[in-house]
Design an enzyme around this catalytic site. Structure first.
Site, PDB file in Angstrom:
ATOM      1  N   GLY A 239       6.221 -14.039  -1.283  1.00 37.73           N
ATOM      2  CA  GLY A 239       4.871 -14.450  -0.895  1.00 37.73           C
ATOM      3  C   GLY A 239       4.642 -14.580   0.593  1.00 37.73           C
ATOM      4  N   GLU A 273      12.753 -13.897  -2.637  1.00 39.87           N
ATOM      5  CA  GLU A 273      12.252 -12.642  -3.203  1.00 39.87           C
ATOM      6  C   GLU A 273      11.126 -12.039  -2.363  1.00 39.87           C
ATOM      7  OE1 GLU A 273      10.807 -14.005  -6.986  1.00 39.87           O
ATOM      8  OE2 GLU A 273      12.796 -14.158  -7.871  1.00 39.87           O
ATOM      9  N   PRO A 274      11.371 -11.738  -1.093  1.00 41.17           N
ATOM     10  CA  PRO A 274      10.289 -11.163  -0.293  1.00 41.17           C
ATOM     11  C   PRO A 274      10.000  -9.717  -0.695  1.00 41.17           C
ATOM     12  CG  PRO A 274      12.323 -11.085   0.948  1.00 41.17           C
ATOM     13  CD  PRO A 274      12.643 -11.801  -0.346  1.00 41.17           C
ATOM     14  N   GLY A 275       8.749  -9.367  -0.764  1.00 40.24           N
ATOM     15  CA  GLY A 275       8.358  -7.975  -1.010  1.00 40.24           C
ATOM     16  C   GLY A 275       7.550  -7.478   0.176  1.00 40.24           C
ATOM     17  N   ARG A 312      -6.285  -2.228  -2.526  1.00 35.48           N
ATOM     18  CA  ARG A 312      -6.353  -3.610  -2.048  1.00 35.48           C
ATOM     19  C   ARG A 312      -7.721  -4.010  -1.482  1.00 35.48           C
ATOM     20  NH1 ARG A 312      -3.771  -5.562   1.544  1.00 35.48           N
ATOM     21  NH2 ARG A 312      -3.359  -7.543   0.551  1.00 35.48           N
ATOM     22  N   TYR A 316      -8.905  -6.914  -3.784  1.00 37.75           N
ATOM     23  CA  TYR A 316      -8.694  -8.253  -3.213  1.00 37.75           C
ATOM     24  C   TYR A 316      -9.611  -8.537  -2.023  1.00 37.75           C
ATOM     25  CZ  TYR A 316      -4.089  -7.526  -5.445  1.00 37.75           C
ATOM     26  OH  TYR A 316      -3.059  -7.250  -6.307  1.00 37.75           O
ATOM     27  N   CYS A 349     -15.960   8.128  -7.265  1.00 39.77           N
ATOM     28  CA  CYS A 349     -17.318   7.800  -7.697  1.00 39.77           C
ATOM     29  C   CYS A 349     -17.430   6.362  -8.156  1.00 39.77           C
ATOM     30  CB  CYS A 349     -17.750   8.775  -8.788  1.00 39.77           C
ATOM     31  SG  CYS A 349     -17.786  10.438  -8.139  1.00 39.77           S
TER      32      CYS A 349
HETATM   33  C1  LIG Z   1       5.315 -10.125  -6.517  1.00 43.91           C
HETATM   34  C2  LIG Z   1       6.457 -11.059  -6.596  1.00 43.91           C
HETATM   35  C3  LIG Z   1       7.244 -11.297  -5.474  1.00 43.91           C
HETATM   36  C4  LIG Z   1       6.982 -10.685  -4.119  1.00 43.91           C
HETATM   37  O1  LIG Z   1       5.804 -11.154  -3.549  1.00 43.91           O
HETATM   38  P1  LIG Z   1       5.488 -10.764  -2.013  1.00 43.91           P
HETATM   39  O2  LIG Z   1       4.193 -11.445  -1.768  1.00 43.91           O
HETATM   40  O3  LIG Z   1       5.380  -9.294  -1.963  1.00 43.91           O
HETATM   41  O4  LIG Z   1       6.590 -11.293  -1.195  1.00 43.91           O
HETATM   42  C5  LIG Z   1       8.343 -12.128  -5.606  1.00 43.91           C
HETATM   43  N1  LIG Z   1       8.630 -12.717  -6.793  1.00 43.91           N
HETATM   44  C6  LIG Z   1       7.873 -12.524  -7.904  1.00 43.91           C
HETATM   45  C7  LIG Z   1       8.247 -13.187  -9.159  1.00 43.91           C
HETATM   46  C8  LIG Z   1       6.765 -11.691  -7.838  1.00 43.91           C
HETATM   47  O5  LIG Z   1       6.026 -11.508  -8.929  1.00 43.91           O
END
Ligand SMILES: *Cc1c(COP(=O)(O)O)cnc(C)c1O
Length: 425
Positions: A239, A273-275, A312, A316, A349
């Site tokens: 997050g 868990e960074p994405g 996005r 969002y 469209c």
């Molecule tokens: C989507 C998600 C993440 C990654 O979120 P980011 O905002 O991209 O860091 C980590 N853990 C879980 C369980 C998720 O669903």
């Protein structure tokens, strides 16, 4: 911080002029920077080094195999939310013992698949899931390690759709329910409770919500320890917000300085868990202007990228910086300066098909290329074939070299899985 920059008025990804890529593979095209991904993994690890965390890159942000291989080579684990993501992670050479599996709707087939792979643990999101995992484990004669994903009832103050830790959201297990499950753990004899997990949202730009959630979960941990559960893992989720506009995000170190003191020295193995933080700023979506249209005093810049490539903004209301790939004008988001405004839209469209609205943008002509920045996360992974548009290719740049890591889809790709119904007898 990223490795996209202008040199003599030409946008470069690391040492490659993005026009060179567009001339070869066309537009729209996603362009990723390998060094930026590596840098962000390093920055993230450095910030949280006091905890020596297991960093599990969240696959759903960008699941291209090339991206996953970079992460695996840097030693990260992976956070997955589906069997498809597990398949991708393993194909990319992931170490299964560093994979954690989150999500509210794991199917029996997916649970079996994860057990076959030998993942580290499941982040369990309901009693029903716990029962399902325990039953499957029993038929296999094994015991499975699980963490409970807690819904700490904390508002991460991000977009409605990316806030996941409030009581009314579908994610996780309420604190009191988790304690109750832990009290009658005998009902789940083939699960071993070894951790607690939170993931309170995405694009979070302040550490406060993390601190609140962590404090709550640590109280729960004490209660579970008293019940005899050896809670060893604490997964704080992802997050961590990034720069889209400029100025809204904070460095990883600022998140860390709020989080580390709360969990340090408590005998916990921390998982993160960074994405988005790893890949968001490591990609752009390069697009070409098809037409410029003036209507009702507005300028519409119609591009060959659309909401099917980057959803996005419409989904969002997200802001992405957009700027010409060739210009000497420095980027500005300031609507009061003397730069004309534009709506940057695609050919799909839908009136909801836009990448930006009322945005300062220098005059551009047909055929000119625009860069949509911060398109490394939740761009290609959310792309679709809406309007029968083949999905755009992905290119990975590393220094002065680049390669296509996913080719552009063809029209044949669009219809490949379809079959004609059998002729009636
Ligand atoms: C989507 C998600 C993440 C990654 O979120 P980011 O905002 O991209 O860091 C980590 N853990 C879980 C369980 C998720 O669903």
């Amino acid at each position: 911080m990223d490795y996209f920059h202008y040199r003599s008025g030409r946008l470069h990804a690391e040492d490659v002029d993005v026009d060179e890529i567009a001339a070869s593979v066309g537009t729209p095209v996603y362009i990723y920077s390998c060094r930026t991904i590596e840098l962000h993994i390093e920055r993230f690890r450095e910030a949280f080094s006091a905890l020596s965390p297991l960093v599990c890159y969240s696959v759903k942000a960008n699941s291209n195999l090339a991206v996953l291989r970079i992460c695996a080579a840097a030693g990260t684990g992976f956070d997955i939310v589906s069997g498809g993501e597990l398949f991708r992670a393993l194909r990319a050479g992931a170490d299964a013992s560093k994979i954690v599996y989150s999500g509210v709707g794991k199917t029996a087939a997916e649970i079996e698949q994860a057990l076959d792979a030998g993942i580290l643990l499941f982040n369990v999101e309901s009693q029903a899931e716990l029962e399902a995992i325990s039953a499957i484990a029993a038929t296999r004669g094994t015991t499975v390690d699980v963490s409970l994903r807690i819904n700490p009832d904390v508002d991460a103050h991000t977009h409605e759709f990316t806030t996941t830790g409030r009581a009314r959201d579908k994610f996780g297990i309420a604190m009191e329910d988790a304690e109750e499950l832990a009290q009658r753990w005998g009902d789940f004899p083939n699960c071993r409770l070894i951790g607690l997990d939170i993931h309170i949202g995405s694009q979070i730009t302040k550490p406060g919500p993390y601190a609140l959630a962590i404090e709550k979960v640590l109280v729960l941990r004490d209660a579970l320890l008293r019940l005899g559960h050896e809670i060893r893992y604490f997964d704080i989720g992802g997050g961590f917000g990034i720069f889209y506009r400029g100025g809204e995000a904070i460095p990883a170190a600022d998140f860390a300085s709020a989080i580390v003191p709360l969990v340090e020295g408590k005998g916990l193995d921390v998982i993160l868990e960074p994405g988005r933080f790893i890949v968001g700023n490591a990609g752009i979506l390069l697009t070409s202007v098809i037409y410029v249209k003036k209507q009702s005093g507005k300028r519409f810049v119609i591009c060959d990228a659309a909401m099917n490539d980057l959803v996005r903004p419409s989904m969002y209301g997200a802001y992405h910086r957009i700027w010409p790939a060739r210009t000497h004008m420095p980027f500005t988001a300031d609507e009061s300066v003397d730069t004309p405004l534009a709506d940057v839209v695609g050919p799909v469209c839908e009136s909801g098909d836009f990448m930006a609205k009322g945005r300062p943008l220098p005059r551009v002509e047909e055929g000119e290329r625009l860069s949509i920045f911060a398109a490394g996360a939740y761009a290609m992974t959310m792309a679709s074939n809406y309007n029968a548009r083949p999905r755009a290719p992905e290119v990975m740049v590393d220094g002065a070299s680049w390669s296509v890591v996913r080719r552009r889809e063809t029209f044949e790709d669009l219809i490949r899985p379809e079959e004609e119904p059998p002729a009636e007898i």
